[in-house]
Design a protein around this motif. Structure first.
Motif, PDB file in Angstrom:
ATOM      1  N   ASP A   1       4.460  -1.218   5.515  1.00  0.00           N
ATOM      2  CA  ASP A   1       2.891  -1.763   5.988  1.00  0.00           C
ATOM      3  C   ASP A   1       2.643  -2.628   4.563  1.00  0.00           C
ATOM      4  O   ASP A   1       1.290  -2.799   4.714  1.00  0.00           O
ATOM      5  CB  ASP A   1       2.086  -0.722   6.199  1.00  0.00           C
ATOM      6  N   ALA A   2       3.509  -3.103   3.728  1.00  0.00           N
ATOM      7  CA  ALA A   2       2.851  -4.032   2.874  1.00  0.00           C
ATOM      8  C   ALA A   2       3.071  -5.738   3.384  1.00  0.00           C
ATOM      9  O   ALA A   2       3.789  -5.907   4.041  1.00  0.00           O
ATOM     10  CB  ALA A   2       3.894  -4.103   1.460  1.00  0.00           C
ATOM     11  N   VAL A   3       1.772  -6.226   2.864  1.00  0.00           N
ATOM     12  CA  VAL A   3       1.698  -7.642   3.252  1.00  0.00           C
ATOM     13  C   VAL A   3       1.609  -8.592   2.408  1.00  0.00           C
ATOM     14  O   VAL A   3       0.932  -8.399   1.345  1.00  0.00           O
ATOM     15  CB  VAL A   3       0.633  -7.708   4.465  1.00  0.00           C
TER      16      VAL A   3
ATOM     17  N   ALA B   1      -5.263  -8.299   7.101  1.00  0.00           N
ATOM     18  CA  ALA B   1      -4.262  -7.324   6.759  1.00  0.00           C
ATOM     19  C   ALA B   1      -4.916  -5.749   6.863  1.00  0.00           C
ATOM     20  O   ALA B   1      -4.314  -5.070   7.202  1.00  0.00           O
ATOM     21  CB  ALA B   1      -3.774  -7.683   5.649  1.00  0.00           C
TER      22      ALA B   1
ATOM     23  N   CYS C   1      -2.693  -2.011   6.534  1.00  0.00           N
ATOM     24  CA  CYS C   1      -1.812  -2.521   5.381  1.00  0.00           C
ATOM     25  C   CYS C   1      -2.059  -1.254   4.433  1.00  0.00           C
ATOM     26  O   CYS C   1      -2.889  -1.052   4.035  1.00  0.00           O
ATOM     27  CB  CYS C   1      -1.917  -3.843   4.913  1.00  0.00           C
ATOM     28  N   SER C   2      -0.638  -1.331   3.699  1.00  0.00           N
ATOM     29  CA  SER C   2      -0.682  -0.563   2.564  1.00  0.00           C
ATOM     30  C   SER C   2      -0.716  -1.021   1.225  1.00  0.00           C
ATOM     31  O   SER C   2      -1.240  -0.395   0.160  1.00  0.00           O
ATOM     32  CB  SER C   2       0.639   0.609   2.505  1.00  0.00           C
TER      33      SER C   2
ATOM     34  N   LEU D   1      -0.777  -5.123  -0.937  1.00  0.00           N
ATOM     35  CA  LEU D   1      -0.696  -6.509  -0.867  1.00  0.00           C
ATOM     36  C   LEU D   1       0.092  -7.350  -1.789  1.00  0.00           C
ATOM     37  O   LEU D   1       0.267  -6.660  -3.163  1.00  0.00           O
ATOM     38  CB  LEU D   1      -2.129  -7.134  -0.944  1.00  0.00           C
TER      39      LEU D   1
ATOM     40  N   VAL E   1      -5.289   0.928  -0.726  1.00  0.00           N
ATOM     41  CA  VAL E   1      -4.501  -0.139  -0.800  1.00  0.00           C
ATOM     42  C   VAL E   1      -4.100  -0.794  -2.124  1.00  0.00           C
ATOM     43  O   VAL E   1      -4.871  -1.177  -2.965  1.00  0.00           O
ATOM     44  CB  VAL E   1      -5.311  -1.477   0.141  1.00  0.00           C
TER      45      VAL E   1
ATOM     46  N   ARG F   1       6.977  -6.877  12.943  1.00  0.00           N
ATOM     47  CA  ARG F   1       6.218  -5.928  12.880  1.00  0.00           C
ATOM     48  C   ARG F   1       4.410  -6.459  13.253  1.00  0.00           C
ATOM     49  O   ARG F   1       4.331  -7.434  13.871  1.00  0.00           O
ATOM     50  CB  ARG F   1       5.554  -6.211  11.112  1.00  0.00           C
TER      51      ARG F   1
ATOM     52  N   PHE G   1       1.841  -6.855  12.076  1.00  0.00           N
ATOM     53  CA  PHE G   1       1.229  -7.918  10.989  1.00  0.00           C
ATOM     54  C   PHE G   1       1.355  -9.352  11.442  1.00  0.00           C
ATOM     55  O   PHE G   1       0.719 -10.187  11.341  1.00  0.00           O
ATOM     56  CB  PHE G   1       1.518  -7.560   9.714  1.00  0.00           C
TER      57      PHE G   1
END
Length: 629
Positions: free
Chosen positions: A328-330, A379, A384-385, A387, A432, A598, A600
């Motif tokens: 879940d990283a963006v 995000a 999200c987890s 950035l 995050v 995903r 995202f």
């Protein structure tokens, strides 16, 4: 991933070949949830199909619809799902189903969802190489099968990444031509296809050792990624990994002396145990704030780029097989000119001239700073987890405002709160993490948990030195961000607004012109800044997901202002995990040109659709009428 288990239980391996990897991807208007299963009816034998095709030689496209059906070809079943309606229409769809008793793949190669994905990916690559090497994708004589859209048979061309696909497993086979000539079609369908199926879909014809390596490697990568959360890590880079690529246009690993194998600093090294290959060591990137620093051309951005695609598994030999990142990283960057719809960017932007609101910020033409703020908030909205940010792709005034500028321009006259003042509260309040490539501002030393310096592609842990410098050389910056991060506001899309992309009913089509561009009706969606879309097949799925969500009335999916974007995409992912899988996007055709995106990246397309409309609060529930006495 449950749909893969169901597909395995069907005791079928399904092959898809499509007309061309470079063709325009078009979708006719569909009535989702309507009648019709899309299944072909049994029509006859392979010989009967051949005689029918020969008899149709020279006739119009409409005549070929008579061959839609299912044909017994001995060791496999050929299904004709769709016939091209004219020279410029979407291509014909075919599928070939081989029973396991014929294919004879060892059950352990598809015994789990992850292994089934790996097997499907391996077969896709085998089919693609076979068709390309034997020139089955090239018209061998003059006639209607040549042209700009490609040749006779092709399967979806995979990248270095192993993704859930529809090219193998319950997906259609495609033959496309600008015109159809019966004898040529008969040769392709009844002679070439059986040879290709036999050579690519049966275990005894394949490299068993390579297949085993492919499946076990993918399983180990998935297992490693699944261990990150329990270890409080955002990412991991294996010792010996080859991070540099051949070029910006080629994602294959660099070779030769310039390809420096990765080696973790001793202080950051961790060890994990994998189910197949045993112990693996490498550099651990902990949750929190990590800086990647160093001189230009020393590998800072190369490391970050490897992390951003670490959300996906890789093929053996890619060099980045065990570079894994939290799924879940963006990746975040500035994106001048993008549209923004009703996003709360107030944690970063406030006090705009003329009193324009930043809690419900909209614009058709965002600046670098407002676009980067919106990208972050969108995000966060989706959960999200972490950035991943490179200062070279960021708006300078969004990342830092130094002391001298603070002294010259008072805070009350500066709407932007730079990221440096929010990165710690974002982690403290929301959990995050951030990984930042920073080459020009040592002020970030004050907020960092870990500082990694790249020197000639070799990482060094310089956290202690950076903290010592921060203690000795005070930045004297005034904290403009406050103690708390601020509010993350969910938005509720209104599907009827998307209809504005389709001014007339007969033009409800979408086209994927490239990995980064979708033409949605008459509205172009630019995805060039969405860097974690790694294949055009993902864009194909995203494009059809937009159409699916626009028209859906299913529970949890309707864009009626009562469901948040986050909950809608959660429901969509549940559909992807169902037995129907990605085929839910188009119930009446078994497309072989999807790879799973995903949530995202699907959201990125929704957010960049200029006709979309969002509200912050769902309408209140309707009050029941008073019962009559």
């Amino acid at each position: 991933m449950n749909h893969l288990r169901t597909a395995v239980r069907r005791a079928l391996l399904t092959l898809c070949a499509r007309a061309s990897a470079e063709e325009e991807f078009e979708t006719e208007p569909q009535r989702y949830g309507g009648s019709g299963s899309g299944r072909a009816v049994v029509r006859g034998t392979q010989e009967q199909l051949k005689r029918t095709l020969v008899s149709l030689d020279g006739r119009g496209y409409a005549a070929y619809k008579d061959i839609i059906g299912s044909y017994d070809c001995g060791f496999f079943t050929l299904l004709v799902d769709h016939i091209q309606s004219d020279p410029f229409a979407p291509p014909s769809h075919f599928r070939a189903q081989v029973p396991h008793k014929v294919a004879q793949f060892p059950p352990e190669t598809y015994s789990t969802a992850t292994r089934a994905v790996a097997l499907a990916d391996f077969l896709t690559r085998v089919f693609y190489r076979h068709v390309h090497e034997h020139r089955h994708d090239v018209r061998t004589a003059s006639g209607g099968w040549g042209g700009a859209k490609g040749g006779e048979l092709q399967i979806d061309k995979p990248s270095q990444h192993v993704l859930p696909r529809t090219s193998v497993i319950v997906t259609p086979a495609h033959i496309e031509g600008r015109s159809i000539m019966g004898e040529w079609a008969a040769t392709i369908v009844t002679e070439n296809v059986p040879r290709i199926v036999r050579g690519t879909m049966c275990h005894d014809k394949l490299d068993a050792a390579a297949l085993r390596q492919h499946v076990l490697s993918v399983e180990d990568q998935e297992a490693l990624r699944n261990q990150l959360k329990a270890a409080s890590l955002l990412a991991f880079v294996r010792n010996g990994a080859i991070l540099p690529r051949k070029s910006g246009a080629c994602d294959e690993p660099m070779s030769g002396e310039e390809a420096v194998p990765f080696q973790s600093p001793p202080s950051l090294e961790r060890e994990f145990t994998l189910p197949n290959s045993g112990k693996v060591k490498g550099m651990a990137i902990a949750r929190g704030i990590t800086l990647i620093v160093g001189g230009g051309f020393h590998g800072k951005s190369t490391l970050l780029e490897a992390l951003q695609v670490g959300v996906y598994n890789k093929i053996p030999g890619d060099g980045r097989e065990f570079v894994v990142c939290d799924p879940d990283a963006v990746t975040i960057r500035a994106e001048d000119g993008r549209s923004i719809e009703n996003v709360n960017i107030s944690p970063f932007i406030g006090n705009l001239p003329r009193g324009k609101s930043t809690t419900t910020f909209s614009t058709p033409d965002a600046s670098g700073s407002t676009s980067q703020a919106a990208n972050i908030m969108e995000a966060l909205e989706l959960g999200c987890s972490g950035l991943l940010i490179d200062e070279d792709k960021s708006a300078t005034n969004f990342m830092i405002r130094d002391k001298r500028m603070q002294m010259l321009v008072a805070k009350e006259n500066e709407p932007i709160t730079p990221f440096i003042y929010k990165v710690r509260s974002m982690y403290a309040d929301l959990g995050v993490s951030s990984v930042l490539v920073i080459g020009g501002s040592g002020d970030y030393f004050d907020v960092a948990d870990t500082v990694i310096m790249m020197q000639s592609y070799v990482p060094h842990d310089v956290t202690a030195e950076a903290k010592d410098i921060a203690a000795r050389v005070k930045s004297e910056l005034d904290n403009e961000g406050g103690e708390r991060f601020g509010s993350v506001t969910e938005r509720y899309p209104l599907g009827r607004a998307i209809d504005r992309s389709f001014p007339s009913r007969d033009r409800q089509k979408i086209k994927v012109n490239s990995r980064t561009t979708v033409l949605f009706g008459e509205t172009e969606v630019d995805l060039s800044a969405v860097e974690q879309i790694v294949e055009r097949s993902q864009t194909n799925a995203i494009a059809d997901a937009l159409l699916f969500l626009k028209d859906s009335q299913a529970a949890g999916l309707a864009m009626d202002g009562r469901h948040s974007l986050r909950s809608i995409l959660h429901s969509l992912e549940q559909r992807f995990d169902s037995p129907q899988g990605l085929d839910v996007l188009n119930e009446h055709r078994h497309r072989g040109t999807y790879a799973r995106p995903r949530r995202f990246e699907v959201a990125a397309a929704v957010n960049r659709l200029r006709t979309v409309s969002m509200t912050h609060l769902p309408p209140p529930p309707a009050h029941p009428s008073n019962p009559r006495g």
